[in-house]
Design an enzyme around this catalytic site. Structure first.
Site, mmCIF file in Angstrom:
data_model
loop_
_atom_site.group_PDB
_atom_site.id
_atom_site.type_symbol
_atom_site.label_atom_id
_atom_site.label_comp_id
_atom_site.label_asym_id
_atom_site.label_seq_id
_atom_site.Cartn_x
_atom_site.Cartn_y
_atom_site.Cartn_z
ATOM 1 N N GLU A 1 0.869 -1.147 0.280
ATOM 2 C CA GLU A 1 -0.792 -0.032 -0.093
ATOM 3 C C GLU A 1 0.364 1.159 0.382
ATOM 4 O OE1 GLU A 1 -3.536 -0.315 -0.092
ATOM 5 O OE2 GLU A 1 -4.061 -2.091 0.150
ATOM 6 N N CYS B 1 -2.254 9.339 2.023
ATOM 7 C CA CYS B 1 -1.860 8.792 0.935
ATOM 8 C C CYS B 1 -2.947 9.220 0.098
ATOM 9 C CB CYS B 1 -2.220 6.921 0.710
ATOM 10 S SG CYS B 1 -3.450 6.289 1.491
#
Ligand code: NAD
Length: 507
Positions: A261, A295
């Site tokens: 991720e 993110c």
């Protein structure tokens, strides 16, 4: 009147003690600095190779016992953990604020996300179901079963210091896997607090094996040690693309599995039919919220040429109005950057915009006199006449690039023309544009939204992104399957031995 808060260090110690975390060493070990004032919150002692080895060995032993506990019973542990988290929510959220700099509401949201994934995992513990498949051979039954996989290493980033671990850990635990957590070296205290909360649940559960969950404190070398360890079949690593580039080959070399991720470079397309007031709120929250340190933060705004000036002016004005300051103050919407390195990267990125022909509004450092060792900034809006190299990179700070487009095809091309592929969105009231954006030739990201900003995902969906974002999926949907091994079993109850594909082998 300005509100007076206790010093972050004193407050952090108080919360850790209240949650039952082991006392921090007086001033030995590695300092942990808080972003609110840049002062040391406490010290932690990193695990050495021998200690890491002991934690991995304990996780392997725990696996032997945990994998045979019925899954719904494993779910009971996660249910108890959810209860403990509900009781500790305010304290853990306050610690997230102190250590990661999130405003109170976002820190509470992060802990809520942990609670939500607990609930999801508890339900899942009764639904880890496989398939029965039609066999081509008479008198045969074929089925697919999911079995526990083994110890899971979770390497996490500073910006979601506890929720990302919970996404992984709650699924791993119900799937029958022990968890070894290497938190960011910037946020080890929230990890210690979370482990203490889990230990309360473990104590109430009573018969969980020792070593089911452990925290490994350390920097990248500790993460590398876990990534290389062949006893760990799954490494779930969240952080920069640079980190993923290092971790992925280490895990692959030993044929381990990884969930990566990594960085995002998320965009929004604003079309002529968009509800501009809704779009403006979505832009400001997703670009400036969490001081641009998600993110999924919005980094690129692609606006129809007929609207680009109007939208840019409105965003610039809204950025100026946002209150920047101590994240513990309820009036604050933008807390600090995590550290000086993040500030330096922000400055460098704004300079690159200017060098490539863009202009930047905002981006000033503020509160320097009050907090000379902390890094508070105003969000910055970078206007560019066309996409430029500066838009190819993720800068983990509140810097939003705006470019115009003139056709929807061009907007989608700009949206997709970056190495990252995490989150994306379109603001439109035109159903054809919305569907084109979500179709095979539309957004190439793992997350694609209509009339919602790119940040703030719910736990029910699978979370993750394509290309340099790493391709991993965590949290909801069928992400749980990655924490288990798939077994195809065929049973012959016929008394004959027919071979598949009609092959004959007569003796
Ligand atoms: P980082 O890459 O510096 O560190 C993340 C973690 O990886 C830390 O625990 C660190 O110690 C460890 N690490 C670093 N190098 C390593 C190596 N070579 N081997 C093993 N472990 C290593 O990231 P950060 O600054 O903490 O977080 C910000 C980054 O994380 C941003 O790029 C952001 O987009 C990304 N992020 C992605 C997601 C996602 O779900 N896609 C979520 C949160 C953050």
């Amino acid at each position: 009147m300005t509100q007076v808060f206790p010093t972050p260090a004193a407050h952090a110690r108080e919360i850790l003690a209240k949650l039952g975390a082991p006392p921090l060493p007086a001033d030995a070990g590695e300092p942990v600095r808080g972003p609110i004032d840049g002062a040391i919150l406490g010290h932690v002692v990193y695990d050495d190779a021998r200690q890491i080895e002991a934690k991995v060995a304990a996780a392997c032993r725990a696996f032997a016992d945990w994998r045979v506990v019925p899954a719904p019973r494993r779910g009971e542990l996660v249910r108890l953990f959810g209860e403990e988290l509900r009781a500790a929510k305010a304290d853990l959220a306050a610690l997230v604020t102190l250590e990661a700099g999130k405003i109170a509401s976002e820190a509470a949201g992060e802990v809520q996300e942990m609670i939500d994934i607990c609930d999801f995992a508890v339900g899942l513990s009764r639904q880890l179901h496989g398939l029965t498949i039609a066999s081509e051979r008479p008198g045969h039954a074929m089925r697919e079963t999911w079995h526990p996989l083994g110890p899971v290493a979770v390497i996490s980033a500073f910006n979601f210091p506890v929720a990302v671990w919970a996404w992984n850990a709650c699924l791993a635990l119900v799937c029958g896997d022990p968890v070894i957590w290497k938190p960011s070296e910037k946020t080890p205290l929230t990890a210690l607090a979370t482990q203490a909360i889990l230990e309360r649940a473990l104590a109430r559960f009573r018969d969980a094996p020792q070593g089911l969950s452990s925290v490994v404190l350390g920097a990248r070398d500790a993460g590398e040690r876990l990534a290389r360890d062949p006893r760990i079949p799954l490494v779930s690593a969240t952080g920069s693309t640079r980190m993923g580039r290092a971790v992925a080959p280490m895990v692959a070399e030993r044929f381990g599995r990884s969930i990566l991720e990594l960085g995002g470079n998320n965009a929004m397309i604003v079309t002529p039919s968009a509800d501009l007031s809704l779009a403006l709120r979505a832009i400001v929250f997703s670009a400036a919220g969490t001081a641009g340190q998600r993110c999924t933060s919005l980094r690129r705004l692609i606006v129809h040429e007929s609207l680009v000036d109007k939208v840019s002016d409105a965003v610039e004005a809204a950025f100026q109005r946002l209150s920047v300051g101590d994240p513990r103050d309820p009036k604050t919407l933008l807390g600090p950057l995590i550290d000086k390195a993040a500030y330096d990267a922000f400055i460098a990125a704004m300079n690159q915009v200017r060098a490539e022909g863009g202009s930047v509004a905002g981006g000033e450092r503020v509160l320097i006199d009050e907090h000379p060792d902390a890094y508070y900034v105003r969000p910055a809006l970078a206007r560019l006449p066309a996409p430029a190299p500066c838009m190819q990179r993720e800068t983990f700070a509140p810097l939003l690039h705006v470019v115009p487009y003139n056709s929807f095809d061009m907007a989608i091309a700009i949206q997709n023309d970056v190495p990252q592929g995490l989150s994306s969105c379109v603001m439109t009231n035109d159903v054809r544009e919305a569907e084109r954006f979500l179709a095979a030739a539309g957004s190439d990201c793992g997350i694609a939204n209509v009339n919602i900003g790119p940040s703030g995902a719910e736990i029910g969906g699978a979370f993750g992104g394509e290309k340099e974002t790493g391709g991993g999926r965590e949290s909801g949907s069928d992400s749980w399957k990655q924490y288990m091994r798939r077994q195809t079993a065929t049973v012959n109850y016929s008394g004959a031995l027919p071979l598949a594909q009609g092959v004959r082998f007569d003796l």
